[in-house]
Design an enzyme around this catalytic site. Sequence first.
Site, PDB file in Angstrom:
ATOM      1  N   GLU A  20       0.747  -1.235  -0.067  1.00  0.00           N
ATOM      2  CA  GLU A  20      -0.134  -0.161  -0.015  1.00  0.00           C
ATOM      3  C   GLU A  20       0.839   1.374   0.170  1.00  0.00           C
ATOM      4  OE1 GLU A  20      -2.833  -0.373   2.984  1.00  0.00           O
ATOM      5  OE2 GLU A  20      -4.229  -1.947   2.115  1.00  0.00           O
TER       6      GLU A  20
ATOM      7  N   GLU B 251      -4.809  -8.689  -0.474  1.00  0.00           N
ATOM      8  CA  GLU B 251      -5.699  -8.310   0.669  1.00  0.00           C
ATOM      9  C   GLU B 251      -7.076  -8.172   0.290  1.00  0.00           C
ATOM     10  OE1 GLU B 251      -4.333  -5.357   3.574  1.00  0.00           O
ATOM     11  OE2 GLU B 251      -2.171  -6.053   3.275  1.00  0.00           O
TER      12      GLU B 251
END
Length: 513
Positions: free
Chosen positions: A159, A276
């Site tokens: 991220e 995820e």
Amino acid sequence: MRITVPDQPAGRLTDAWRRCVGTSRFELALRRDYQDSLALVQADIGFRHIRGHGLLSDGVGVHRPYEHDGKRRVHHSFTYVDQVVDVYLDLGIRPFVELGFMPSGLASGDQTVFWWKGNVTPPASLSEWADLVRATVAHLVDRYGLNEVRGWPIEVWNEPNLEPFWQGADRDAYHRLYEASAHAVKDVDASLQVGGPAISPGADDWLASFAEFVTDRQVPVDFVSRHAYTSGPAQHVPFGTHQTLAPAADLLTQFAAPRQHLAGTPLADLPVHITEFNSSYRPDNPIHDTAFHAAYLAPVLATGGDLVDSFSYWTFSDMFEEVGVPTALFHGGFGLLTHRQIKKPTYHLYAFMARLGGDVLARGDDHLVTRHRDGRIAVLAWAPVDVTGRSPAPDRHPLALSIPLGPPGTTSAFLLRSSVGEEAGNAWAAWTEMGCPRSPSLRQLHALREAAEPARTHRALPVAAGRVEVDLTLGRHEVTLLELSAVEDETPQWWNADRLLGHPVAADRKEQQ
């Protein structure tokens, strides 16, 4: 209305739903309770890969700078890496390697994330970072073999579009990190898989720029990765968090986003991995413990494989310390499994998926019908949920199916039904009824384990003209697995249940006359 399930398959059920599962920081796998939990997950579900943070963070101890002869040098140590990967392979699961976070001895700053302080700043030296990546990947190849490690995707960072995970959310700095990392991986062997950019929801604009960067600079990329969540802003309470949720269909929209944004680019046909996904990303959101959560995610597991090559549940275990050591048996619970191996409804959803067949006969808004190679039928069905909370889901949800079942001449079917919901297979409900004990006694733990098991029922159903009619009523937030098999009657001719108490039956009396 009864739904007629076709006899011929409409396609195959992919294994995208279990290609990968998430875990907490890398070194937690050294703990025995972690290993016991993962062993249970693998026995019931059987994930292919496992992905977590912190492979290169200080807690694993790979990057070890030192001074000798007046010069700075670096030693790469893989003691913990080897122990963890050995455990994974022994349990039949392989790493989905995430390169991160930054070792403090290589970091350009002191910004960290999580309770365990993973450093999220760029490297002070890109060449030393490349040396670290190259040495780590080369060690894995040397120890486990090139043919094995070729099957382990290697993802660069986590991220980077979010400032908490990458200093300044600097896209150009991430591109430089990716370039150095990808070349280092390919220096070991060109057949190894490397990819990114592992972005969070809401950052799909990064995909086009990532494609442009790797294309213009001829940087290797073998897959594209993204994350998917549906939770809103965090509403904090002591030792917990609550969030609003978007409908589960939004997860499928997010799954489809990478291919939409990369259409027309050189990356358009690459594999897409959702590394995820979940409702909430928060480890302290108790929504993960509920029956609602299993029913919420059921349609995602049933159809997500049509959109991506893998989607990784975040995470398999509550042994997860992003915001500190969990404070209770359930609060702090985030994954498929709670502490002391007490299973959650979402765990059972995955275990039900593992018992489905490979051929898909039918899909609907509330069901998935599959067939095994030997002819057995497995049906996953779920009740609808309401994410607003304003109109509670109905207490009863009917589903009627006409299901083909052979071989020819079959007259009876054996039905085994396993269910979880607000009452069955719901340790969370039992825990709250106990008064939410912070440290349950051994007696309470035993009761919770019992309460966590699905309700199981069985019965015989008639088969007529190659079909069996099944009428279901699902309770509120129920997820159920039906397993149907043709009965081959092998009852001995002399068997009669009336003899169980030793009394003669009518046939015996006739013989005596």
